[in-house]
Design a protein around this motif. Structure first.
Motif, PDB file in Angstrom:
ATOM      1  N   GLY A  71     -78.480 -30.959   1.210  1.00 38.41           N
ATOM      2  CA  GLY A  71     -78.366 -30.148   2.287  1.00 38.41           C
ATOM      3  C   GLY A  71     -78.726 -30.607   3.566  1.00 38.41           C
ATOM      4  O   GLY A  71     -79.438 -30.028   4.423  1.00 38.41           O
ATOM      5  N   ILE A  72     -78.269 -31.913   3.710  1.00 35.62           N
ATOM      6  CA  ILE A  72     -78.778 -32.688   4.946  1.00 35.62           C
ATOM      7  C   ILE A  72     -78.233 -31.741   6.066  1.00 35.62           C
ATOM      8  O   ILE A  72     -78.545 -32.097   7.440  1.00 35.62           O
ATOM      9  CB  ILE A  72     -78.004 -34.058   4.866  1.00 35.62           C
ATOM     10  N   LEU A  73     -77.052 -30.922   6.328  1.00 35.78           N
ATOM     11  CA  LEU A  73     -76.512 -30.288   7.223  1.00 35.78           C
ATOM     12  C   LEU A  73     -77.234 -29.022   7.313  1.00 35.78           C
ATOM     13  O   LEU A  73     -76.601 -28.066   7.990  1.00 35.78           O
ATOM     14  CB  LEU A  73     -74.905 -30.167   7.123  1.00 35.78           C
ATOM     15  N   ARG A  74     -78.340 -28.721   6.710  1.00 39.63           N
ATOM     16  CA  ARG A  74     -79.010 -27.503   6.650  1.00 39.63           C
ATOM     17  C   ARG A  74     -78.871 -26.665   8.144  1.00 39.63           C
ATOM     18  O   ARG A  74     -78.622 -25.544   8.250  1.00 39.63           O
ATOM     19  CB  ARG A  74     -80.466 -27.478   6.187  1.00 39.63           C
TER      20      ARG A  74
ATOM     21  N   PHE B 123     -87.438 -41.687  10.096  1.00 38.21           N
ATOM     22  CA  PHE B 123     -86.410 -41.961   9.413  1.00 38.21           C
ATOM     23  C   PHE B 123     -86.479 -40.825   8.067  1.00 38.21           C
ATOM     24  O   PHE B 123     -85.585 -40.234   7.793  1.00 38.21           O
ATOM     25  CB  PHE B 123     -86.252 -43.186   8.562  1.00 38.21           C
ATOM     26  N   HIS B 124     -87.680 -40.659   7.414  1.00 44.58           N
ATOM     27  CA  HIS B 124     -87.688 -39.968   6.393  1.00 44.58           C
ATOM     28  C   HIS B 124     -87.573 -38.426   6.521  1.00 44.58           C
ATOM     29  O   HIS B 124     -86.982 -37.620   5.563  1.00 44.58           O
ATOM     30  CB  HIS B 124     -89.013 -40.327   5.498  1.00 44.58           C
ATOM     31  N   SER B 125     -87.660 -38.134   7.674  1.00 43.97           N
ATOM     32  CA  SER B 125     -87.718 -36.489   8.077  1.00 43.97           C
ATOM     33  C   SER B 125     -86.147 -36.280   8.369  1.00 43.97           C
ATOM     34  O   SER B 125     -85.956 -35.200   8.436  1.00 43.97           O
ATOM     35  CB  SER B 125     -88.612 -36.326   9.181  1.00 43.97           C
ATOM     36  N   CYS B 126     -85.483 -37.463   8.515  1.00 39.72           N
ATOM     37  CA  CYS B 126     -84.095 -37.091   8.848  1.00 39.72           C
ATOM     38  C   CYS B 126     -83.044 -36.472   7.789  1.00 39.72           C
ATOM     39  O   CYS B 126     -82.080 -35.747   7.826  1.00 39.72           O
ATOM     40  CB  CYS B 126     -83.238 -38.584   9.158  1.00 39.72           C
ATOM     41  N   VAL B 127     -83.702 -36.975   6.800  1.00 40.42           N
ATOM     42  CA  VAL B 127     -82.840 -36.331   5.393  1.00 40.42           C
ATOM     43  C   VAL B 127     -83.201 -34.707   5.216  1.00 40.42           C
ATOM     44  O   VAL B 127     -82.226 -33.883   4.933  1.00 40.42           O
ATOM     45  CB  VAL B 127     -83.287 -37.122   4.122  1.00 40.42           C
ATOM     46  N   HIS B 128     -84.498 -34.401   5.348  1.00 40.06           N
ATOM     47  CA  HIS B 128     -84.769 -32.844   5.395  1.00 40.06           C
ATOM     48  C   HIS B 128     -85.617 -32.513   6.556  1.00 40.06           C
ATOM     49  O   HIS B 128     -86.468 -33.050   6.603  1.00 40.06           O
ATOM     50  CB  HIS B 128     -85.044 -32.635   3.849  1.00 40.06           C
ATOM     51  N   CYS B 129     -85.043 -31.681   7.345  1.00 37.46           N
ATOM     52  CA  CYS B 129     -86.139 -31.311   8.389  1.00 37.46           C
ATOM     53  C   CYS B 129     -85.758 -29.864   8.842  1.00 37.46           C
ATOM     54  O   CYS B 129     -84.539 -29.284   8.845  1.00 37.46           O
ATOM     55  CB  CYS B 129     -85.772 -32.255   9.415  1.00 37.46           C
TER      56      CYS B 129
END
Lengths: 287, 214
Positions: B113-116, B208-214
């Motif tokens: 759900g990267i486009l959340r 970077f790691h927060s770009c996947v799920h924020c």
């Protein structure tokens, strides 16, 4: 990110919060798995030609236990997952098999080019070699029998496609030069591979030619047909069905690359040409 | 006295820059970066002092790019972002909307759900042109769109343009992740760029790691 997984130790705490959702749990499971696979990479490195020293056996077992624990934990957590019609559970099994195959395939290191002076039984590698074969077969059986996974293959990331190719090539190499002490049913394996070939052909028939899986499917079809023809020719020569665990005295020489270099090592999973149509025949020496 | 001087050099007085600070810059080029412009363009380098950290530091951390607000910056801003493929008339809004719907409903779940935050095509377009192009390209690949080659070329052009851009956002990295996940022939290149963004320069602040799920 996976190298510094210890920096993400707060993940378990986060998952207990009210802010966490199913996607977070799935991502957390992947982070744990990547950290285990990274241990495999750091422990065994990239030199697949060197024989495995006895000193690595303890690491082998520890990583195996870590993978088994991961599988049990996350199968339990996703048992009641209704988020995506059960894909996640099948995903756990597939990812487990991928990681197990990657780990246990190291049991074959150095044995194909005669570097290892001791047999696998001396090193205790039989168990891991068998695990590798079982993992590869499990991957391919899932592809051929699980209709949900089949329907998703067009959407799953490239990692799944490359691991399917890995499993196919691994099994072909394993039956071409089986490890001492490990019995592999060649007929059953070839039958499974033919099933995989047909399944992938049916699936990719509706996909764009540029999709990675299309190139893999075409190449696998050629490879498996050659293996089947080789077995048929052998059985015709002997005038009787070949035993299922015949010692390596058969015409699978074409699976070995030039100068006896193991073919599989020529299959660079990190390089994908734009028009992926990896013709295995180009790098194999035709026997 | 020295401590106060350092605080003055690195603190709040930078917004009252006048000829005296410019003179200081010409003499020793000691300027402040504690308030960075979001739109800084690389025109040169300057020595910086950050009073919030002890003297011990990575040596190169005292050298930084000249910010847009710096009196040393005389260059014109460089255009480093291309409009998305819709604005470039490579695809229509209707086609792009269909592709976005396909990606959102079919593919996004495999990338957690990267486009959340982006529920519509308009959200994606506002977020990042690179993200827009990535979504359209990956959808085209999996939906058997006849325009896939054109979309892919447009996406690669977008990525190439941003290769040397100093302005990166989390949504750009999301676009790179989407491309890397599904576009097998350029996956490693996209991952390399994404990692570069996460590790180098001020862009490391985006984590970077927060770009996947924020």
């Amino acid at each position: 990110m996976s190298e510094t997984f210890h920096d993400l130790s707060f993940v378990n705490d986060f998952l207990t919060s009210s802010y966490a959702c199913e996607d977070d749990r799935r991502l957390a499971s992947q982070l744990e798995l990547w950290s285990i696979s990274y241990r495999t990479y750091k422990t065994f490195g990239l030199d697949t030609e060197s024989a495995l020293p006895q000193t690595y056996m303890a690491d082998f077992r520890r990583i195996c236990i870590a993978l088994d624990t991961w599988r049990v934990d996350w199968e339990e957590k996703f048992a009641s997952d209704s988020y995506d019609s059960g894909y996640t559970q099948h995903g756990v099994e597939l990812h487990f098999d991928f990681a197990k195959l990657y780990l246990c395939s190291h049991a074959y290191r150095g044995l194909l080019n005669g570097q290892a002076s001791r047999t696998s039984s001396d090193l205790g590698l039989e168990e891991f070699a068998a695990n590798a074969v079982n993992a590869a077969e499990s991957i391919l059986k899932t592809i051929t029998s699980n209709q949900q996974i089949q329907s998703l293959l067009n959407a799953l990331p490239v990692y799944f496609d490359t691991m399917i190719a890995f499993a196919v090539v691994f099994l072909l190499k394993a039956i071409a030069k089986p490890q001492q002490g490990l019995r592999i049913d060649r007929n059953r394996t070839i039958a499974l591979l033919e099933q995989v070939s047909q399944t992938l052909a049916d699936i990719t028939n509706h996909m764009r030619r540029e999709h990675l899986l299309c190139g893999i499917s075409q190449s696998i079809q050629k490879l498996i047909k050659k293996a089947s023809d080789a077995m048929l020719a052998e059985s015709q020569q002997t005038q009787q069905p070949p035993p299922s665990n015949v010692p390596p005295d058969h015409d699978f020489g074409w699976l070995v690359g030039p100068d006896d270099t193991p073919f599989f090592d020529n299959f660079d999973l990190t390089v994908f040409p734009q028009d992926f149509n990896f013709d295995f025949m180009d790098v194999s020496r035709v026997g | 006295m020295l401590e106060r001087t350092i605080a003055q050099l690195s603190g709040r007085e930078i917004e009252q820059e006048d000829s005296s600070s410019q003179e200081g810059a010409q003499d020793g080029a000691i300027l402040d970066l504690s308030h960075e412009s979001a739109n800084n363009e690389q025109q040169g380098w300057e020595v910086v002092i950050d009073s919030n950290h002890a003297p011990a530091a990575i040596p190169a951390s005292y050298i930084s790019e000249i910010s847009a607000t710096s009196p040393l910056n005389n260059a014109q801003p460089v255009q480093d972002r291309q409009p998305d493929m819709i604005s470039r008339n490579i695809t229509s809004v209707q086609n792009a909307a269909a592709l976005f719907d396909f990606y959102r409903d079919t593919l996004d779940q495999f990338l957690y759900g990267i486009l959340r935050d982006c529920k519509t095509l308009s959200d994606v377009r506002r977020a990042s042109p690179l993200l827009t192009d990535a979504v359209c390209t990956v959808s085209a690949l999996h939906s058997k769109s006849e325009n896939y080659p054109a979309y892919r070329a447009a996406f690669m052009q977008q990525v190439s343009t941003q290769m040397f851009s100093k302005r990166k956002t989390m949504n750009d990295v999301r676009g790179l992740c989407i491309g890397a996940f599904w576009l097998s022939d350029i996956s490693w290149s996209l991952m390399g760029l994404g990692k570069k963004i996460s590790l180098l320069g001020r862009s490391s602040l985006i984590n970077f790691h927060s770009c996947v799920h924020c």
